[in-house]
Design a protein around this motif. Structure first.
Motif, PDB file in Angstrom:
ATOM      1  N   GLY A   1     -42.469 -49.157  28.375  1.00  6.24           N
ATOM      2  CA  GLY A   1     -43.216 -49.547  27.164  1.00  6.24           C
ATOM      3  C   GLY A   1     -42.334 -50.445  26.327  1.00  6.24           C
ATOM      4  N   CYS A   2     -42.005 -51.603  26.872  1.00  4.52           N
ATOM      5  CA  CYS A   2     -40.972 -52.470  26.272  1.00  4.52           C
ATOM      6  C   CYS A   2     -41.227 -52.800  24.804  1.00  4.52           C
ATOM      7  N   HIS A   3     -40.157 -52.723  24.065  1.00  2.00           N
ATOM      8  CA  HIS A   3     -40.110 -53.198  22.688  1.00  2.00           C
ATOM      9  C   HIS A   3     -40.537 -54.671  22.685  1.00  2.00           C
ATOM     10  N   GLY A   4     -41.358 -55.058  21.725  1.00  2.00           N
ATOM     11  CA  GLY A   4     -41.807 -56.457  21.683  1.00  2.00           C
ATOM     12  C   GLY A   4     -42.044 -56.896  20.253  1.00  2.00           C
ATOM     13  N   ALA A   5     -41.072 -56.550  19.378  1.00  2.00           N
ATOM     14  CA  ALA A   5     -41.202 -56.912  17.959  1.00  2.00           C
ATOM     15  C   ALA A   5     -40.953 -58.407  17.783  1.00  2.00           C
ATOM     16  N   THR A   6     -41.266 -58.912  16.580  1.00  4.30           N
ATOM     17  CA  THR A   6     -41.085 -60.351  16.326  1.00  4.30           C
ATOM     18  C   THR A   6     -39.621 -60.754  16.283  1.00  4.30           C
ATOM     19  N   ASP A   7     -38.713 -59.770  16.251  1.00  2.40           N
ATOM     20  CA  ASP A   7     -37.296 -60.149  16.274  1.00  2.40           C
ATOM     21  C   ASP A   7     -36.796 -60.402  17.685  1.00  2.40           C
ATOM     22  N   LEU A   8     -37.697 -60.362  18.655  1.00  2.00           N
ATOM     23  CA  LEU A   8     -37.389 -60.816  20.016  1.00  2.00           C
ATOM     24  C   LEU A   8     -38.144 -62.132  20.169  1.00  2.00           C
ATOM     25  N   SER A   9     -37.490 -63.151  20.677  1.00  2.00           N
ATOM     26  CA  SER A   9     -38.139 -64.471  20.690  1.00  2.00           C
ATOM     27  C   SER A   9     -39.183 -64.557  21.812  1.00  2.00           C
ATOM     28  N   PRO A  10     -39.992 -65.612  21.815  1.00  2.00           N
ATOM     29  CA  PRO A  10     -40.936 -65.793  22.920  1.00  2.00           C
ATOM     30  C   PRO A  10     -40.246 -65.853  24.293  1.00  2.00           C
ATOM     31  N   VAL A  11     -38.957 -66.174  24.309  1.00  2.00           N
ATOM     32  CA  VAL A  11     -38.226 -66.163  25.595  1.00  2.00           C
ATOM     33  C   VAL A  11     -38.157 -64.729  26.112  1.00  2.00           C
ATOM     34  N   SER A  12     -37.824 -63.809  25.221  1.00  2.00           N
ATOM     35  CA  SER A  12     -37.771 -62.399  25.595  1.00  2.00           C
ATOM     36  C   SER A  12     -39.162 -61.894  25.983  1.00  2.00           C
ATOM     37  N   MET A  13     -40.179 -62.312  25.234  1.00  2.00           N
ATOM     38  CA  MET A  13     -41.547 -61.886  25.537  1.00  2.00           C
ATOM     39  C   MET A  13     -41.957 -62.361  26.930  1.00  2.00           C
TER      40      MET A  13
ATOM     41  N   TYR B   1     -46.747 -55.999  21.433  1.00  2.00           N
ATOM     42  CA  TYR B   1     -47.008 -57.430  21.211  1.00  2.00           C
ATOM     43  C   TYR B   1     -47.262 -57.674  19.735  1.00  2.00           C
ATOM     44  N   MET B   2     -46.240 -58.182  19.073  1.00  2.00           N
ATOM     45  CA  MET B   2     -46.410 -58.633  17.693  1.00  2.00           C
ATOM     46  C   MET B   2     -46.444 -60.139  17.761  1.00  2.00           C
ATOM     47  N   ARG B   3     -47.512 -60.718  17.278  1.00  6.83           N
ATOM     48  CA  ARG B   3     -47.639 -62.170  17.380  1.00  6.83           C
ATOM     49  C   ARG B   3     -46.571 -62.861  16.548  1.00  6.83           C
ATOM     50  N   HIS B   4     -46.014 -63.925  17.111  1.00  7.51           N
ATOM     51  CA  HIS B   4     -45.060 -64.754  16.361  1.00  7.51           C
ATOM     52  C   HIS B   4     -45.821 -65.710  15.450  1.00  7.51           C
TER      53      HIS B   4
ATOM     54  N   MET C   1     -51.192 -54.761  29.722  1.00  9.36           N
ATOM     55  CA  MET C   1     -51.839 -54.191  28.523  1.00  9.36           C
ATOM     56  C   MET C   1     -50.844 -54.190  27.368  1.00  9.36           C
ATOM     57  N   VAL C   2     -51.298 -54.700  26.228  1.00 12.82           N
ATOM     58  CA  VAL C   2     -50.411 -54.778  25.069  1.00 12.82           C
ATOM     59  C   VAL C   2     -50.995 -53.982  23.906  1.00 12.82           C
ATOM     60  N   TYR C   3     -50.108 -53.595  22.988  1.00  9.53           N
ATOM     61  CA  TYR C   3     -50.616 -52.995  21.743  1.00  9.53           C
ATOM     62  C   TYR C   3     -50.218 -53.850  20.557  1.00  9.53           C
ATOM     63  N   GLY C   4     -51.149 -53.986  19.629  1.00  8.90           N
ATOM     64  CA  GLY C   4     -50.895 -54.716  18.394  1.00  8.90           C
ATOM     65  C   GLY C   4     -50.562 -53.756  17.267  1.00  8.90           C
TER      66      GLY C   4
ATOM     67  N   GLY D   1     -60.359 -57.474  21.121  1.00  9.47           N
ATOM     68  CA  GLY D   1     -60.260 -57.113  22.533  1.00  9.47           C
ATOM     69  C   GLY D   1     -59.085 -56.219  22.887  1.00  9.47           C
ATOM     70  N   TYR D   2     -58.266 -55.867  21.906  1.00  7.03           N
ATOM     71  CA  TYR D   2     -57.094 -55.016  22.204  1.00  7.03           C
ATOM     72  C   TYR D   2     -57.545 -53.654  22.721  1.00  7.03           C
ATOM     73  N   LYS D   3     -56.812 -53.156  23.720  1.00  3.32           N
ATOM     74  CA  LYS D   3     -57.092 -51.830  24.279  1.00  3.32           C
ATOM     75  C   LYS D   3     -56.176 -50.770  23.669  1.00  3.32           C
ATOM     76  N   ALA D   4     -55.190 -51.232  22.911  1.00  6.08           N
ATOM     77  CA  ALA D   4     -54.223 -50.302  22.319  1.00  6.08           C
ATOM     78  C   ALA D   4     -53.748 -50.860  20.992  1.00  6.08           C
ATOM     79  N   VAL D   5     -53.556 -49.955  20.023  1.00  2.00           N
ATOM     80  CA  VAL D   5     -53.117 -50.414  18.712  1.00  2.00           C
ATOM     81  C   VAL D   5     -52.224 -49.356  18.074  1.00  2.00           C
ATOM     82  N   ARG D   6     -51.180 -49.840  17.428  1.00  2.00           N
ATOM     83  CA  ARG D   6     -50.246 -48.956  16.725  1.00  2.00           C
ATOM     84  C   ARG D   6     -50.681 -48.840  15.274  1.00  2.00           C
ATOM     85  N   LEU D   7     -50.701 -47.618  14.743  1.00  2.00           N
ATOM     86  CA  LEU D   7     -51.160 -47.384  13.370  1.00  2.00           C
ATOM     87  C   LEU D   7     -49.990 -46.976  12.487  1.00  2.00           C
ATOM     88  N   GLN D   8     -49.746 -47.722  11.412  1.00  2.00           N
ATOM     89  CA  GLN D   8     -48.732 -47.344  10.411  1.00  2.00           C
ATOM     90  C   GLN D   8     -49.380 -47.498   9.048  1.00  2.00           C
TER      91      GLN D   8
END
Ligand code: GCO
Ligand code: MG
Length: 403
Positions: free
Chosen positions: A311-323, A341-344, A119-122, A143-150
């Motif tokens: 709840g692993c960090h998954g910002a765009t400053d981590l590459s798809p290798v890290s993802m 999950y921030m889309r690259h 499960m990921v959050y956008g 289809g996201y089940k979780a979302v971060r609000l800022q």
């Protein structure tokens, strides 16, 4: 045995900087690891090029644990983001190699899948509450089940988490740090309004998250957590800087809003007190900055004893290798919570072809042997390094604040 015959770092900037370690073996198999440390990319590259790679040549690539211990204990100078990102990159690349030689995706080597998907959050961002809620609705529709609000704080430009671009949030936006202005009081008023608006528009079937980004004092964080309780947030992230971990006791005394901490942690020692004292609910340490899959599993093992989930960090400053590495870990670990999950960008996805895929709010690492991700070096070479910094924040009277 598959001997390590060569290793090198590749720096590329398809929209933002990434540092990738590529390790080659006598079996003709290679592995990749992510060594990106936002704003300090070249320090990790130098650490790898000048101090780690010379020690790897000739070693048995199968000895993932021994090489981890060798790099950690052998350096004498332990921990810290640069060291641990470098060790993480080696660790990821070695798991990738082991998987490819075994003919199995890495999650199978970690014990197999514990769930159908991850499960990921956008990230739903907006200048106004209406914009943020509209962005969150788009995620819900996707289809996201979780979302971060800022959301933007009225009267303040450049609030943390509010992007110029709706989908691709990239905070490291300038050659030298941008200066932003901050005040906690209006922020603390607007966030509960945001959550009220979001619950009304989105209902109760979706998880709602929020990142305070280390901005509040402990007592303020206690207040915000309490004010958010009626809207049942999934978590409140980094409510206050975590150098003083006792501060979390104070927050806990005031709120039952779940707490998530750890994206800037580097080792189990940063997590230990918070986990053992049950002061957090989710631990956000990530594969790249906390010593790789090998070390993250140790952190998750400790957390599991205390009912703390990942709840692993998954910002765009981590590459798809890290993802990819995070997804193999997430799929296998018993106490998984959620994955950011921030889309690259499309350019980044083209430089790092990968097997992971999104469906119905879940990511799956795919069945390719190893991590299921690679670097296209010709594509990477088209995007040379560009220095980029994260912003800084000052209070209205000019005092430096936590960004
Ligand atoms: C998050 C993080 C990021 C960081 C960034 C810094 O929760 O995704 O807070 O947005 O600011 O990773 O490098
Ligand atoms: Mg964060």
């Amino acid at each position: 045995m598959p001997k390590i015959t060569a290793a090198r770092t590749i720096v590329t900037c398809p929209g933002r900087n990434f540092v990738t370690l590529k390790i080659e073996t006598s079996d003709g198999v290679h592995g990749v690891g992510d060594a990106t440390l936002n704003g300090r990319e070249l320090s990790v590259k130098s650490y790898l090029d000048d101090h780690v790679i010379p020690c790897l040549i000739g070693r048995d690539a199968h000895q993932v644990e021994d090489i981890w211990q060798y790099l950690y204990k052998g350096a004498y100078w332990r921990r810290g983001p640069v060291t641990m990102s470098a060790i993480a990159a080696v660790d990821m690349a070695l798991w990738d190699i082991k998987g490819k030689i075994a003919g199995l995706p890495v999650y199978q080597l970690l014990g197999g899948a514990s769930r159908a998907g991850v499960m990921v959050y956008g990230h739903a961002n907006g200048e106004t509450i209406e914009d943020t809620v509209a962005a969150a609705r788009d995620y819900q529709a996707a289809g996201y089940k979780a979302v971060r609000l800022q959301t933007g704080v009225p009267g303040f430009k450049g609030t943390y988490g509010v992007s110029k671009d709706k989908l691709f949030y990239e905070p490291a936006d300038a050659d030298l740090p941008t200066e932003t202005t901050w005040a906690s009081e209006p922020y603390m008023r607007v966030v509960p309004e945001l959550f009220a608006g979001a619950r009304e528009a989105l209902g109760w079937e979706i998880h709602l998250l929020h990142d305070v980004h280390h901005r509040l004092k402990p007592i303020e964080a206690g207040r915000l957590g309490k004010d958010l309780e009626p809207y049942r947030p999934f978590w409140m992230e980094d409510p206050t800087p975590a150098e003083n971990q006792d501060a979390f006791r104070l927050i806990r005394q005031h709120t039952t809003t779940p707490l998530a901490v750890g994206e800037i942690f580097n080792s189990i020692w940063d997590c230990k007190g918070l986990i053992e004292n049950q002061l957090v609910d989710y631990i956000r340490a990530t594969v790249t900055h906390a010593g790789g899959i090998t070390h993250l599993r140790r952190i998750a093992g400790l957390a599991d004893l205390y009912g703390v989930r990942t709840g692993c960090h998954g910002a765009t400053d981590l590459s798809p290798v890290s993802m990819a590495a995070a997804l193999h870990f997430d799929l296998s670990v018993p106490n998984f919570g959620v994955q950011e999950y921030m889309r690259h960008t499309a350019e980044t996805d083209a430089v790092f072809p990968h097997a992971y895929s999104f469906e119905g709010g879940l990511l799956h690492p795919g069945e390719a042997p190893g991590l299921g991700v690679d670097i296209d070096e010709a594509a990477a070479a088209e995007f040379p390094y560009r220095r980029a910094y994260l912003p800084v924040a000052r209070l209205q009277d000019g005092t430096m604040h936590d960004w």
